[in-house]
Design a protein around this motif. Structure first.
Motif, PDB file in Angstrom:
ATOM      1  N   GLU A 124       6.586   8.798   7.137  1.00  0.00           N
ATOM      2  CA  GLU A 124       7.001   7.713   8.029  1.00  0.00           C
ATOM      3  C   GLU A 124       7.221   6.398   7.315  1.00  0.00           C
ATOM      4  O   GLU A 124       7.929   5.525   7.818  1.00  0.00           O
ATOM      5  N   ALA A 125       6.580   6.237   6.160  1.00  0.00           N
ATOM      6  CA  ALA A 125       6.520   4.909   5.551  1.00  0.00           C
ATOM      7  C   ALA A 125       7.908   4.364   5.237  1.00  0.00           C
ATOM      8  O   ALA A 125       8.276   3.280   5.694  1.00  0.00           O
ATOM      9  N   LEU A 126       8.699   5.131   4.491  1.00  0.00           N
ATOM     10  CA  LEU A 126       9.995   4.594   4.072  1.00  0.00           C
ATOM     11  C   LEU A 126      10.906   4.339   5.270  1.00  0.00           C
ATOM     12  O   LEU A 126      11.591   3.321   5.335  1.00  0.00           O
ATOM     13  N   LYS A 145       0.828  -1.205   0.000  1.00  0.00           N
ATOM     14  CA  LYS A 145       0.000   0.000   0.000  1.00  0.00           C
ATOM     15  C   LYS A 145       0.865   1.258   0.000  1.00  0.00           C
ATOM     16  O   LYS A 145       0.683   2.155  -0.825  1.00  0.00           O
ATOM     17  N   GLU A 146       1.827   1.316   0.905  1.00  0.00           N
ATOM     18  CA  GLU A 146       2.661   2.516   1.011  1.00  0.00           C
ATOM     19  C   GLU A 146       3.444   2.772  -0.274  1.00  0.00           C
ATOM     20  O   GLU A 146       3.538   3.906  -0.742  1.00  0.00           O
ATOM     21  N   LEU A 147       4.017   1.697  -0.845  1.00  0.00           N
ATOM     22  CA  LEU A 147       4.836   1.893  -2.046  1.00  0.00           C
ATOM     23  C   LEU A 147       3.975   2.307  -3.238  1.00  0.00           C
ATOM     24  O   LEU A 147       4.365   3.177  -4.032  1.00  0.00           O
ATOM     25  N   GLU A 155       1.187   3.915  -3.102  1.00  0.00           N
ATOM     26  CA  GLU A 155       0.751   5.300  -2.889  1.00  0.00           C
ATOM     27  C   GLU A 155       1.863   6.288  -3.189  1.00  0.00           C
ATOM     28  O   GLU A 155       1.623   7.351  -3.768  1.00  0.00           O
ATOM     29  N   ASN A 156       3.086   5.937  -2.811  1.00  0.00           N
ATOM     30  CA  ASN A 156       4.209   6.826  -3.122  1.00  0.00           C
ATOM     31  C   ASN A 156       4.372   6.981  -4.625  1.00  0.00           C
ATOM     32  O   ASN A 156       4.654   8.071  -5.124  1.00  0.00           O
ATOM     33  N   ALA A 157       4.213   5.869  -5.354  1.00  0.00           N
ATOM     34  CA  ALA A 157       4.347   5.920  -6.813  1.00  0.00           C
ATOM     35  C   ALA A 157       3.281   6.836  -7.405  1.00  0.00           C
ATOM     36  O   ALA A 157       3.558   7.623  -8.316  1.00  0.00           O
ATOM     37  N   SER A 170       8.041  15.357   1.210  1.00  0.00           N
ATOM     38  CA  SER A 170       8.017  16.500   0.300  1.00  0.00           C
ATOM     39  C   SER A 170       6.589  17.012   0.151  1.00  0.00           C
ATOM     40  O   SER A 170       6.322  17.907  -0.615  1.00  0.00           O
ATOM     41  N   LYS A 171       5.663  16.383   0.916  1.00  0.00           N
ATOM     42  CA  LYS A 171       4.250  16.607   0.596  1.00  0.00           C
ATOM     43  C   LYS A 171       3.566  17.679   1.424  1.00  0.00           C
ATOM     44  O   LYS A 171       2.588  18.266   0.976  1.00  0.00           O
ATOM     45  N   ILE A 172       4.027  17.920   2.636  1.00  0.00           N
ATOM     46  CA  ILE A 172       3.490  19.061   3.381  1.00  0.00           C
ATOM     47  C   ILE A 172       4.653  19.858   3.972  1.00  0.00           C
ATOM     48  O   ILE A 172       5.736  19.309   4.221  1.00  0.00           O
ATOM     49  N   LYS A 188      -1.526  11.132  -1.185  1.00  0.00           N
ATOM     50  CA  LYS A 188      -1.856   9.987  -0.325  1.00  0.00           C
ATOM     51  C   LYS A 188      -1.042  10.040   0.950  1.00  0.00           C
ATOM     52  O   LYS A 188      -1.509   9.784   2.031  1.00  0.00           O
ATOM     53  N   GLY A 189       0.255  10.297   0.766  1.00  0.00           N
ATOM     54  CA  GLY A 189       1.138  10.306   1.926  1.00  0.00           C
ATOM     55  C   GLY A 189       1.292  11.721   2.436  1.00  0.00           C
ATOM     56  O   GLY A 189       0.933  12.680   1.763  1.00  0.00           O
ATOM     57  N   PHE A 190       1.767  11.858   3.647  1.00  0.00           N
ATOM     58  CA  PHE A 190       2.096  13.186   4.184  1.00  0.00           C
ATOM     59  C   PHE A 190       2.802  13.036   5.520  1.00  0.00           C
ATOM     60  O   PHE A 190       3.377  13.973   6.041  1.00  0.00           O
TER      61      PHE A 190
HETATM   62 MG    MG Z   1       4.290   7.638   1.459  1.00  0.00          MG
END
Ligand code: MG
Ligand code: ADP
Length: 616
Positions: free
Chosen positions: A99-101, A30-32, A34-36, A80-82, A94-96
């Motif tokens: 933490e995922a990576l 899911k995380e990967l 969403e990052n893509a 880089s998102k917020i 999706k991400g913000f």
């Molecule tokens: Mg992410």
């Protein structure tokens, strides 16, 4: 006392955070993915090995990262998102959380390849348990590839906690479905253990749904469209006649993000009220577009729950737009007094003139006739159980001896019930009759008083023991179908059927073919009416959805349980007196006649003493 508080080292903090973000391989997927998507990719590849335990790889053609960004991306709270707290209220990514990576890299072996549009050359990073192992310049196409291997290698407890590869794979597939359904404008490839499972070209929503769930889905879909100032609702529901036993295909997306919402689910289900049986579930694929300022995605670390500012309005709008859709497509029966007042006549009907309704009268109907109308009683119940018991003895023939034939059936079951009632309290009263109470219980007398039997549980027990025996003696009698029964399933469902196929075959199912999205059944167990086969398989798939036990014994057990649950008489069904006494006799011929296959008591007894006390 000396000071004792200290800051946790980063890698420990990351491992702890990982516990929240990464529950299982599917969370990494899911995380990967969403990052893509956040990186603006329009083609994404997902590659999985051994349920994600050996390998999860996501390759995208998105923005890529510079070497510095690549290094930074694995830091905690690196995003880089917020940039500030206000950004949280206008999220379009999706991400913000950043933490995922960091979390994934703390608990796995990660390899990253990435290159931006403008850079000549890309970078390769290897990180194992938060430690940078190598960094090299490398030739690679624009975009990013993440390889995650040996998940939980440094947390054996978590690794051991993972389910079988099939189960983990199914969670991954669920995650893939959600992302692919939310983004039809992105091309997706999905490979599992070296073979291609999905190749989904860019498409519109309908085509994407069909691409994921199979061609048969197309005819089931009814479009839903509604636009108000608060929300834009679009997507599809499935026609009521295609509602399923399992809750499989139910999807809400809010601003392209899959979410779970029991509350909105209720709105949809309530719109279907009266159109589908209460034990079956409508399918839906609903896309809601809402002003990001009026929702809060932040309440759950994996972000599948969100908070809406005005849930009540949303509920009402959703419900009415679905009723509207059902009405427009003429799915609602013509006379529906509960239909919303503000719903207009379906367009295609506006100019038609109204026919005078036909009234059909059954001239032979005699309300005083004694016979219970056949249709309300259960016609095949009696026959069904008798046939079942005959089967049983067919299987035992060799043991009993050549002379054994069907005439021995009544003799056998009599002697069995005789032996059971050595339990003196349960001694059946010889003059006893049975009657049905509230279409739920069968009441009969025994020597010491009376016994009240739950009809559904009793029948479950009878069927369950029957199926189990059929499986163990491996001589289930199958009825050959005149024409093979063709049923459509999604790829995921077909995978489950393949896994439990052997148990089904020992039960008497015969498969002529199992294809990518369809099966052809040429034989069914004697106890399963052809008309119920689809329903029974639906139920089986949904029961196995979470876990397919590896050993065949527990598989047979679950299959027998599911079949007995699906086929048993239900509360509310009227049984004629013959069926009632057959059920009572069959029950007490069972090995374990006191509790149902689901560990519920089957009957209670009320003794003469109990009754006397009441009169005291
Ligand atoms: Mg992410
Ligand atoms: P978040 O997605 O919450 O920002 P992540 O840990 O998932 O946090 O990612 C950290 C950062 O790494 C992202 O903000 C993004 O800038 C960068 N990144 C991650 N994956 C990719 C990718 N596939 N392509 C480009 N940049 C990426």
């Amino acid at each position: 006392m000396a000071d004792i508080i200290q800051l946790l080292p980063d890698h420990v903090a990351n491992q702890i955070a990982a516990g929240e973000v990464v529950q299982r391989p599917a969370s990494v997927v899911k995380e990967l993915l969403e990052n893509a998507i956040d990186a603006g990719a329009d083609a994404i590849k997902l590659i999985i090995k051994d349920g994600g335990k050996a390998l999860i790889q996501v390759v995208d053609n998105g923005s890529g990262m510079s070497a510095t960004d690549a290094r930074l991306s694995f830091e905690r709270h690196a995003t880089s998102k917020i940039k500030n707290a206000e950004d949280l209220f206008k999220l379009t990514t999706k991400g913000f959380r950043g933490e995922a990576l960091a979390s994934i890299a703390a608990i796995a072996h990660v390899e990253l390849l990435t290159k931006t549009e403008t850079d000549e050359i890309g970078v390769q990073l290897k990180i194992e348990g938060s430690k940078l192992v190598s960094q090299e310049a490398i030739v690679t196409p624009k975009g990013t590839s993440f390889c995650v291997k040996n998940l939980f290698f440094n947390i054996p407890a978590r690794r051991n906690f993972l389910k079988s590869n099939q189960v983990e794979f199914r969670h991954i597939t669920d995650e893939f479905h959600r992302v692919a359904l939310a983004h039809p404008n992105i091309q997706f490839h999905f490979y599992n253990n070296g073979s291609e499972l999905f190749n989904l070209p860019k498409a519109n929503y309908r085509q994407r749904i069909v691409g994921v769930f199979g061609n048969k889905t197309n005819e089931k879909l009814v479009p839903v469209e509604e636009e108000t100032q608060v929300v834009k609702i679009s997507g599809f529901i499935t026609k009521p006649e295609f509602s399923k036993k399992s809750r499989g295909e139910q999807f809400f997306f809010v601003n392209d993000r899959f979410i779970k919402s029991p509350y909105l689910h209720h709105a949809v289900v309530s719109a279907f009220e009266g159109l589908i049986r209460s034990d079956s579930h409508p399918g839906y694929f609903l896309y809601l577009a809402i002003d990001p300022a009026s929702i809060d995605i932040n309440i759950h670390p994996t972000k599948t729950e969100i908070k809406f500012d005005d849930e009540h309005t949303l509920y009402a709008m959703l419900r009415s737009s679905i009723k509207h859709a059902l009405g427009q497509f003429n799915v609602i029966p013509a006379l529906d007094f509960e239909q919303d007042q503000n719903l207009e006549t379906p367009y295609s009907y506006q100019n038609k003139h109204a026919d005078v309704p036909k009234v059909v009268v059954d001239a032979d109907f005699n309300p005083f006739a004694k016979d219970i109308p056949r249709s309300t009683s259960r016609p095949y119940f009696e026959k069904q159980t008798t046939i079942g018991w005959q089967n049983l003895y067919v299987g035992l023939e060799s043991k009993v001896g050549k002379e054994a034939d069907f005439s021995s059936v009544s003799f056998e079951s009599e002697s069995i019930s005789g032996s059971i009632f050595k339990d003196d309290d349960l001694m059946m009263d010889h003059v006893s009759t049975t009657f049905q109470l509230k279409r739920k219980y069968i009441v009969t007398t025994i020597k010491s008083g009376m016994i009240i039997i739950d009809q559904s549980r009793a029948h479950q027990r009878v069927l369950y023991e029957n199926f189990l025996k059929n499986i163990t003696i491996k001589e289930a009698v199958s009825q050959q179908l005149l024409f093979p029964l063709r049923l459509s399933f999604s790829k995921t469902e077909i995978a489950i059927i393949n896994e439990i196929k052997d148990s089904l075959v020992t039960l008497g199912f015969a498969f002529e073919a199992i294809e990518e999205e369809q099966i052809a059944i040429s034989g069914v167990p004697l106890l399963v009416p052809e008309s119920e086969v689809g329903m029974v398989l639906d139920q089986l798939i949904s029961d196995f959805q979470m876990d397919v036990p590896g050993d065949s014994f527990s598989q047979s057990d679950i299959v027998s349980k599911t079949l007995s649950k699906s086929l048993a008489v239900k509360t509310g069904e009227q049984l004629d007196s013959e069926s009632q006494s057959a059920l009572v006799n069959n029950l007490f011929a069972c090995k374990e006649y006191k509790i149902s296959p689901f560990n519920k008591p089957i009957y209670i007894t009320i003794t003469g003493d109990d009754i006397d006390k009441k009169f005291f």
